[in-house]
Design an enzyme around this catalytic site. Structure first.
Site, short mmCIF file in Angstrom:
data_model
loop_
_atom_site.label_atom_id
_atom_site.label_comp_id
_atom_site.label_asym_id
_atom_site.label_seq_id
_atom_site.Cartn_x
_atom_site.Cartn_y
_atom_site.Cartn_z
N CYS A 121 0.88 -1.18 0.00
CA CYS A 121 0.00 0.00 0.00
C CYS A 121 0.91 1.23 0.00
CB CYS A 121 -0.92 0.00 1.22
SG CYS A 121 -1.94 -1.48 1.39
N CYS B 117 -1.19 3.78 10.88
CA CYS B 117 -0.98 5.01 11.65
C CYS B 117 -2.22 5.26 12.51
CB CYS B 117 -0.68 6.20 10.75
SG CYS B 117 -1.89 6.52 9.45
N ASP C 131 1.25 -1.29 4.78
CA ASP C 131 0.92 -0.07 5.53
C ASP C 131 -0.54 0.21 5.23
OD1 ASP C 131 0.92 2.28 6.90
OD2 ASP C 131 2.07 3.40 5.42
N LYS D 54 7.62 5.12 2.31
CA LYS D 54 8.33 3.98 2.88
C LYS D 54 9.11 3.21 1.82
CE LYS D 54 5.15 3.51 6.78
NZ LYS D 54 4.27 4.63 6.37
#
Length: 442
Positions: free
Chosen positions: A248, A371, A318, A254
């Site tokens: 993702c 997150c 993610d 990242k």
């Protein structure tokens, strides 16, 4: 711009946010200022700060306005913010709406009457002992149970930290520089930084600066990335020569960090469902000097994942989530997210995990990250996945961190307790991130 003109522009920006309540506020603000290029940088910051100040306090302001029977119009919200948050006396608030060219029209008689009622009802300022717990802590009702379960007696401390300004963190791009060299290059441009506490690549600015205009950024020596996000890349443990998927990837923040840990050797595939995000990723990859990465657009009916089952050493997920760990940066998310969104996200997270797991080779690793600070998006997803997939096992945080320390001896103790990475604004001074490292049995 005059102070009155800035205030009027803040009201207009808040009105623009209300027109598209489901759209991220930063995207609306970008469009707002793009259409008003005559607004200079200093004025833009002042307008944004006032508008975001209202957004940050919206739960409390709405409570007060409901208490006195006032509608939460953008102009009355600004007036209430001036009174309750900025601490202006009533005459000064009234004077902030002088009318005339570029200024907000004066408060009309009903508005002035309501404002006087508000002033009389709030001698103690913004907080009131009759506020419900969620309003007092600035946490929406749908999120309060999850935050309570997560933080327990530390809830008030963490809630207060999430109301503050987020720091600006950078990641030194090891493909082009070292952290020490990046510090020196930035300092030569008048941008002072300090090493982050946990990330071996991170730099933190004591105050916000226009970093993207710097030579260090333009030449790809540094990237903007929160320290917590950097730690996700660190735990993924992508090494030179490996085959890696950032499932993702979004705009590839990242992916860039993983490419650096791989030394541009091996292959990394950045996947996402958004073509515009992947286009933005291409520009970032070029600037950073990444040449071991490819991009893949995930589409309905796409058989890419099935054709590559069991081929990757590391797969990072993610996952799309509520973003509760980033509320300092995105305070509007408190208002545009609800319990129905969480239910939908939980289904999507489970589906993505199941699909991405098929890509992992025996002996390889799947890293699940969010997150979010809500347990239902974090531990609950990991527990459910391990029930479905007994061929995977949790690699404890201490073990994964120990492997990272072998590559980066300067690392101290890991943030978080137990077997999972969990960062938070109050405890660690960074955004709230969660990560679990899952090893596939050989």
């Amino acid at each position: 711009m005059t102070p009155a003109a800035r205030l009027a522009a803040a009201i207009d920006l808040l009105a623009a946010l209300e027109v598209e309540p489901r759209r991220p506020a930063d995207a609306i603000a970008n469009d707002f200022f793009r259409a008003r290029r005559y607004i200079g940088g200093g004025d833009r910051r002042a307008i944004s700060e006032r508008a975001w100040g209202v957004v940050r306090q919206r739960l409390r302001l709405d409570w007060w306005l409901a208490r006195i029977g006032a509608r939460p119009t953008p102009r009355f919200l600004v007036a209430a913010h001036l009174l309750l948050v900025e601490g202006l006396e009533l005459p000064a608030v009234l004077a902030a709406f002088p009318g005339g060219q570029y200024a907000a029209p004066p408060l009309n008689a009903p508005e002035e009457k309501l404002l006087r009622t508000l002033a009389a009802a709030s001698p103690g300022g913004l907080l009131h002992p009759e506020m419900p717990e969620g309003v007092r802590l600035d946490l929406p009702d749908w999120a309060l149970p999850g935050f309570t379960a997560r933080f327990g007696p530390r809830l008030a401390e963490e809630a207060a930290a999430m109301e503050g300004e987020a720091p600006l963190d950078l990641r030194a791009n090891l493909l082009k520089t070292t952290r020490a060299e990046a510090v020196a290059v930035l300092a030569a441009e008048g941008i002072e930084t300090a090493p982050t506490e946990f990330s071996p690549w991170g730099l933190r600015l004591p105050a916000r600066r226009p970093v993207t205009q710097s030579r260090a950024f333009q030449e790809g020596l540094v990237e903007v990335q929160d320290e917590g996000s950097q730690l996700i890349a660190l735990l993924t443990d992508a090494r030179p020569g490996m085959r890696v998927v950032d499932y993702c990837a979004g705009a590839a923040g990242k992916t860039l960090a993983l490419a650096a840990t791989m030394g541009n050797r091996g292959r990394i595939t950045a996947c996402d469902v958004s073509a515009p995000r992947l286009e933005g990723a291409a520009r970032r990859l070029r600037r950073a000097g990444v040449d071991n990465a490819e991009r893949h657009l995930l589409q309905q009916g796409d058989r890419w994942a099935k054709r590559r089952a069991g081929q990757f050493d590391r797969v990072l997920v993610d996952a799309p989530c509520s973003g509760t760990g980033t509320w300092r940066r995105n305070p509007d998310a408190r208002l545009r997210t609800g319990s129905a969104d969480i239910a939908e996200l939980r289904v999507k997270q489970g589906e993505i995990l199941s699909t991405a797991a098929e890509l992992v080779r025996p002996g390889g690793r799947l890293v699940y990250a969010t997150c979010s600070l809500l347990p239902e998006e974090d531990e609950a997803q990991v527990d459910a996945f391990l029930q479905r997939r007994p061929d995977f096992a949790l690699l404890p945080l201490e073990a994964a961190w120990g492997e990272a320390r072998a590559r980066y001896p300067e690392l101290g103790p890991p943030p978080g307790d137990g077997d999972l990475l969990l960062t938070s604004p109050a405890r660690h001074g960074m955004d709230g991130f969660f990560a679990a490292v899952l090893q596939r049995r050989s």
